[in-house]
Design a protein around this motif. Structure first.
Motif, PDB file in Angstrom:
ATOM      1  N   SER A 567       0.843  -1.205   0.000  1.00 54.52           N
ATOM      2  CA  SER A 567       0.000   0.000   0.000  1.00 54.52           C
ATOM      3  C   SER A 567       0.870   1.244   0.000  1.00 54.52           C
ATOM      4  CB  SER A 567      -0.917   0.023   1.228  1.00 54.52           C
ATOM      5  OG  SER A 567      -1.753  -1.117   1.264  1.00 54.52           O
ATOM      6  N   MET A 568       0.450   2.246  -0.773  1.00 53.18           N
ATOM      7  CA  MET A 568       1.150   3.532  -0.844  1.00 53.18           C
ATOM      8  C   MET A 568       0.129   4.621  -0.531  1.00 53.18           C
ATOM      9  SD  MET A 568       3.795   5.482  -1.460  1.00 53.18           S
ATOM     10  CE  MET A 568       5.037   4.412  -2.165  1.00 53.18           C
ATOM     11  N   VAL A 569       0.125   5.072   0.719  1.00 58.13           N
ATOM     12  CA  VAL A 569      -0.903   6.010   1.177  1.00 58.13           C
ATOM     13  C   VAL A 569      -0.303   7.244   1.853  1.00 58.13           C
ATOM     14  CG1 VAL A 569      -2.868   6.301   2.753  1.00 58.13           C
ATOM     15  CG2 VAL A 569      -2.643   4.190   1.461  1.00 58.13           C
ATOM     16  N   GLY A 637      11.932  -5.282   4.078  1.00 54.07           N
ATOM     17  CA  GLY A 637      11.372  -5.323   5.426  1.00 54.07           C
ATOM     18  C   GLY A 637       9.872  -5.403   5.433  1.00 54.07           C
ATOM     19  N   SER A 638       9.303  -4.994   6.556  1.00 59.10           N
ATOM     20  CA  SER A 638       7.891  -5.263   6.828  1.00 59.10           C
ATOM     21  C   SER A 638       6.968  -4.076   6.600  1.00 59.10           C
ATOM     22  CB  SER A 638       7.748  -5.703   8.296  1.00 59.10           C
ATOM     23  OG  SER A 638       8.279  -4.709   9.168  1.00 59.10           O
ATOM     24  N   ALA A 639       7.494  -2.910   6.272  1.00 61.00           N
ATOM     25  CA  ALA A 639       6.690  -1.688   6.331  1.00 61.00           C
ATOM     26  C   ALA A 639       6.057  -1.318   5.002  1.00 61.00           C
ATOM     27  CB  ALA A 639       7.555  -0.528   6.824  1.00 61.00           C
ATOM     28  N   ASP A 640       4.755  -1.053   5.025  1.00 58.31           N
ATOM     29  CA  ASP A 640       4.084  -0.401   3.915  1.00 58.31           C
ATOM     30  C   ASP A 640       4.088   1.106   4.158  1.00 58.31           C
ATOM     31  OD1 ASP A 640       3.233  -2.465   2.093  1.00 58.31           O
ATOM     32  OD2 ASP A 640       1.967  -3.198   3.720  1.00 58.31           O
ATOM     33  N   MET A 641       3.767   1.839   3.090  1.00 57.82           N
ATOM     34  CA  MET A 641       3.778   3.295   3.199  1.00 57.82           C
ATOM     35  C   MET A 641       2.394   3.797   3.598  1.00 57.82           C
ATOM     36  SD  MET A 641       6.903   4.178   2.693  1.00 57.82           S
ATOM     37  CE  MET A 641       7.134   2.758   3.774  1.00 57.82           C
ATOM     38  N   MET A 642       2.077   3.520   4.876  1.00 54.12           N
ATOM     39  CA  MET A 642       0.813   3.926   5.470  1.00 54.12           C
ATOM     40  C   MET A 642       1.094   4.569   6.811  1.00 54.12           C
ATOM     41  SD  MET A 642      -1.465   0.525   4.624  1.00 54.12           S
ATOM     42  CE  MET A 642      -3.051   1.329   4.836  1.00 54.12           C
ATOM     43  N   HIS A 643       0.167   5.403   7.263  1.00 51.64           N
ATOM     44  CA  HIS A 643       0.359   6.076   8.549  1.00 51.64           C
ATOM     45  C   HIS A 643       0.588   5.074   9.663  1.00 51.64           C
ATOM     46  CE1 HIS A 643      -2.473   9.269   6.626  1.00 51.64           C
ATOM     47  NE2 HIS A 643      -1.242   9.410   6.204  1.00 51.64           N
ATOM     48  N   ARG A 644      -0.202   4.003   9.670  1.00 51.93           N
ATOM     49  CA  ARG A 644      -0.112   3.050  10.771  1.00 51.93           C
ATOM     50  C   ARG A 644       1.254   2.385  10.800  1.00 51.93           C
ATOM     51  NH1 ARG A 644      -4.307  -1.384   8.189  1.00 51.93           N
ATOM     52  NH2 ARG A 644      -2.785  -2.573   6.964  1.00 51.93           N
ATOM     53  N   ASN A 645       1.823   2.094   9.615  1.00 56.24           N
ATOM     54  CA  ASN A 645       3.121   1.438   9.581  1.00 56.24           C
ATOM     55  C   ASN A 645       4.242   2.366  10.009  1.00 56.24           C
ATOM     56  OD1 ASN A 645       1.400   0.219   7.136  1.00 56.24           O
ATOM     57  ND2 ASN A 645       2.695  -1.386   7.974  1.00 56.24           N
ATOM     58  N   LEU A 646       4.140   3.606   9.629  1.00 61.54           N
ATOM     59  CA  LEU A 646       5.224   4.548   9.897  1.00 61.54           C
ATOM     60  C   LEU A 646       5.110   5.206  11.259  1.00 61.54           C
ATOM     61  CD1 LEU A 646       5.381   6.189   6.360  1.00 61.54           C
ATOM     62  CD2 LEU A 646       6.935   4.483   7.310  1.00 61.54           C
ATOM     63  N   ASP A 647       3.902   5.283  11.804  1.00 59.17           N
ATOM     64  CA  ASP A 647       3.699   6.040  13.044  1.00 59.17           C
ATOM     65  C   ASP A 647       3.179   5.218  14.213  1.00 59.17           C
ATOM     66  OD1 ASP A 647       4.381   8.370  11.619  1.00 59.17           O
ATOM     67  OD2 ASP A 647       2.308   8.659  10.971  1.00 59.17           O
ATOM     68  N   ARG A 648       2.490   4.098  13.950  1.00 60.96           N
ATOM     69  CA  ARG A 648       1.830   3.378  15.039  1.00 60.96           C
ATOM     70  C   ARG A 648       2.213   1.904  15.103  1.00 60.96           C
ATOM     71  NH1 ARG A 648      -2.264   6.091  12.483  1.00 60.96           N
ATOM     72  NH2 ARG A 648      -3.339   4.179  11.837  1.00 60.96           N
ATOM     73  N   ARG A 649       3.280   1.544  14.413  1.00 62.24           N
ATOM     74  CA  ARG A 649       3.753   0.163  14.448  1.00 62.24           C
ATOM     75  C   ARG A 649       5.258   0.132  14.635  1.00 62.24           C
ATOM     76  NH1 ARG A 649       0.700  -3.508   9.811  1.00 62.24           N
ATOM     77  NH2 ARG A 649      -1.377  -3.477  10.749  1.00 62.24           N
ATOM     78  N   VAL A 650       5.725  -0.969  15.168  1.00 62.80           N
ATOM     79  CA  VAL A 650       7.157  -1.228  15.171  1.00 62.80           C
ATOM     80  C   VAL A 650       7.457  -1.987  13.884  1.00 62.80           C
ATOM     81  CG1 VAL A 650       9.105  -2.289  16.358  1.00 62.80           C
ATOM     82  CG2 VAL A 650       7.208  -1.327  17.680  1.00 62.80           C
TER      83      VAL A 650
END
Length: 721
Positions: A567-569, A637-650
């Protein structure tokens, strides 16, 4: 500018003021309407799944499977995304969406698009795939198509296997309207009391534990099935003796099943989650699916009793809940499926003649990059953990677990390691959506075996995929690490495309030791050397790399950005890509699902290409590649480009350093983005166009088939040498 000493970290110090200044340029040149609506983009993704089901060049049982995937995807979309929008409206927290629109307006657009897609989905089954199955000798029959002998055999089956578990529920002054569970398939039945002449209503749930497609006695070798609800509907007289069955119609309800957990440091997360899961079962209705022949009397009753709006009613020209098509997977017709891919063992982990592979020795020799499912998860990740569990020199194993299977050999390996006296830490994310209950069960199983189970940081989901094994060698402790893009789940590893990196690099070991200490204790880390870690540093690290490519382009140096995500958000990342493109940087984005980035902004997105690839495997890996003036910086790695991935997840990305691995990952991009490869292209107004054939009508390259072939060719070439 950035301290050159931190250049290899891809991260920098969180307190670097110059860094903050670097990533906050003037966005006044970017238009206000520069994002696509994320919810409508998700529906466009599911349309791509539907287009695979409609593709007559694909094997018909695979097409039926894509219909089931579409249905399952849409259920989750309503239970989570639509439910979230509705909750924001009801609670008065109706903040604008990512494109600045009111949630109520977006909800109306979703309803319109979803209605269109669901009708198209039903039509694909009725007009395309059901006839195609029949042409291959697999017929889904209706009751009226059967002769007396077949009906008699099915009646015997009904009496022995279905009737005993049915529970008809009357609705009258003495019996209030029953609770309708989410995603259950039901029959709404109107009956007349033969004695009083009074009309009554009853609800009958189609038992979900029984096969949705019941096999019918074959004719001339033809496989025949009847839908379970059709079989039940034609035996309603057995359920209501003394009553006249006037009419019956199928319906299905979707409820809000998203989980909202309010955490504080003093509460027991497991207990809070268990309570929330119980509440989930009684979430408010958000969608009512009915068959197109349902009469107004029955529909009005359902609308009133369920407190649902006309907009939330979906009248469909075909059977409901086509997730049931997953059940056709038991049909033994390999000719109607994809040609099988047999996973290979990664070359580094392939044992020689008459020897047993030593995973640790192989990793010490060089980093190992494994590509699933083309390369085996069992002979790499599972073998790594099983060897660590039984190796007497291994002192400790630390692992994150987001989703795994209940009978996982990985969970068993951790249990074996703990029972043999090793220090074992399992960081379990019990809040993994829709896997919460399963995760609670095996988290407690781990605890009973002596594993140190922790649940991460308050307010954050732990989504990273990490293993760190500490082994004593000649009196010195050495770290062996695995950083992946996918879950430690042997079942999904067979259908999810993912990468994993094994390394004995001491710096990665130190980074993981610090990160696990932060997750399980009270450490607060500001720097990592080969990792990019969210929520503190990942966004800034990626923005710095994007900005560096922009600067290189402005300086006349070669530049290139390639990103593969689900996802790219995230608006900051998208804006940075816009600025890079405007400066002349080629930007290639390969996205499976949601994409809020546009490609139709003149002067801004001229250098941006967005592609999507769907197929037999779910494209799941996340890759970030930056040209860096000829010294590529590549992360997985594990991260998508979403708010939750960048700000609310490890989340964690690891930098890949082996030149051969970098070439492999960049070659993967080259193949995926080639005009000779079948893919969907994102165009103006967020419209995706599939390009599966060349101008002369020849089929384009299937990325997943070609990747399998390339990996097998590499293996054969090494064997010859």
């Amino acid at each position: 500018m950035i301290d050159p000493a931190l250049a290899d970290s891809g991260l920098g110090d969180a307190e670097d003021d110059d860094f903050d200044e670097l990533i906050a340029p003037d966005d006044s040149l970017l238009p206000e309407s520069r994002y696509l609506d994320r919810e409508l983009s998700w529906l466009a993704f599911n349309q791509r799944v539907l287009e695979l089901a409609e593709d007559e060049t694909l094997p018909v049982l695979e097409r039926a499977n894509f219909l089931a995937i579409f249905a399952s995807n849409l259920d989750e979309f309503f239970m989570v995304r639509v439910a979230g929008l509705k909750r924001r409206i009801v609670t008065g927290l109706a903040v604008p969406t990512n494109v600045g629109r009111a949630p109520a307006d977006v909800l109306a657009d979703i309803s319109a698009d979803a209605h269109t897609l669901q009708r198209r989905h039903a039509a694909a089954w009725t007009g395309m795939i059901r006839p195609a199955l029949a042409a291959e000798g697999i017929t889904i029959v209706d009751w009226d198509d059967l002769d007396g002998e077949a009906k008699a055999e099915l009646t015997d089956y009904f009496q022995a296997n279905v009737f005993p578990v049915l529970m008809p529920l009357a609705v009258d002054p003495a019996h209030p309207f029953p609770y309708i569970s989410g995603l259950s398939l039901n029959l709404a039945i109107r009956i007349r009391n033969a004695r009083t002449g009074r009309q009554e209503f009853a609800r009958l749930k189609v038992p979900p534990m029984l096969p949705r497609f019941v096999e019918v006695p074959s004719v001339d070798g033809e496989l025949r099935f009847i839908r379970l609800e059709e079989l039940i509907a034609n035996h309603l007289d057995d359920l209501f003796p003394g009553m006249e069955v006037l009419d019956h119609h199928a319906f299905r309800l979707t409820r809000n099943e998203d989980v909202e957990i309010e955490e504080d440091e003093s509460e027991n997360l497991i207990q809070a989650l268990e309570a929330e899961l119980l509440r989930r079962r009684f979430g408010p209705p958000i969608r009512l699916e009915i068959t197109d022949d349902m009469d107004d009397v029955t529909l009005d009753l359902l609308i009133n009793e369920l407190d649902i709006t006309d907009q939330e009613v979906y009248r469909l020209p075909g059977p409901l809940d086509l997730r049931g098509l997953f059940g056709l997977g038991r049909i033994d017709r390999p000719d109607l499926r994809y040609t099988p891919h047999v996973p290979t063992t990664a070359l580094a982990f392939k044992p020689g003649a008459n020897e047993r592979i030593d995973i640790f020795k192989a990793i010490r020799k060089a980093d190992v990059l494994v590509h699933h499912p083309y390369e085996s998860f069992t002979t790499s990740v599972v073998a790594f953990l099983e060897q660590a569990a039984r190796d007497p020199h291994v002192l400790a194993i630390k692992q994150t677990l987001y989703r795994t299977s209940g009978d996982s050999p990985i969970v068993q390996a951790l249990i074996d390691a703990a029972e043999s006296g090793k220090q074992v830490l399992a960081l379990v994310e019990v809040k993994a959506r829709f896997d919460e209950a399963n995760n609670i069960v095996w988290a407690r199983k781990l605890e009973k075996a002596g594993v140190h189970v922790v649940y991460g940081l308050v307010g954050l989901k732990t989504h990273c995929k990490l293993v760190n094994v500490i082994r004593e060698e000649d009196g010195v402790l050495r770290s062996y690490s695995h950083i992946g893009t996918g879950n430690y789940n042997p079942k999904t590893s067979r259908i999810y495309e993912d990468f994993g990196l094994f390394t004995a690099d001491p710096q990665v070991g130190k980074d993981l030791t610090r990160l696990f200490n932060e997750l399980s204790g009270y450490a607060i880390e500001k720097k990592f050397k080969r990792l990019l870690v969210a929520p503190l540093h990942l966004r800034k690290g990626l923005l710095r790399h994007i900005e560096k490519e922009r600067e290189n382009a402005l300086d006349g140096k070669p530049a290139h950005i390639r990103i593969k995500v689900n996802s790219m958000v995230d608006e900051q990342i998208i804006d940075a890509l816009y600025r890079a493109s405007a400066a002349g940087v080629p930007v290639d984005v390969w996205v499976r699902g949601i994409c809020s980035l546009r490609t139709d902004l003149p002067g801004i997105t001229d250098n941006i290409t967005v592609r999507s690839i769907l197929g037999r495997y779910l494209e799941h890996s996340r890759i970030f590649a930056f040209h860096n003036d000829g010294d590529p910086q590549v992360f997985i790695g594990s991260a998508d480009m979403m708010h939750r991935n960048l700000d609310r997840r490890v989340e964690a990305l690891v930098r890949v350093t082996d030149p051969a691995h970098i070439d492999e990952l960049l070659g993967f991009f080259d193949l995926a983005l080639s005009p000779e490869t079948s893919s969907w292209h994102l165009g103006a107004d967020g419209v995706w166009t599939r390009r599966a054939f060349s101008e002369v009508g020849a089929p384009l390259v299937d990325l997943q088939d070609r990747t399998m072939s390339q990996i097998q060719q590499r293996r054969r070439a090494r064997a010859v040498r």
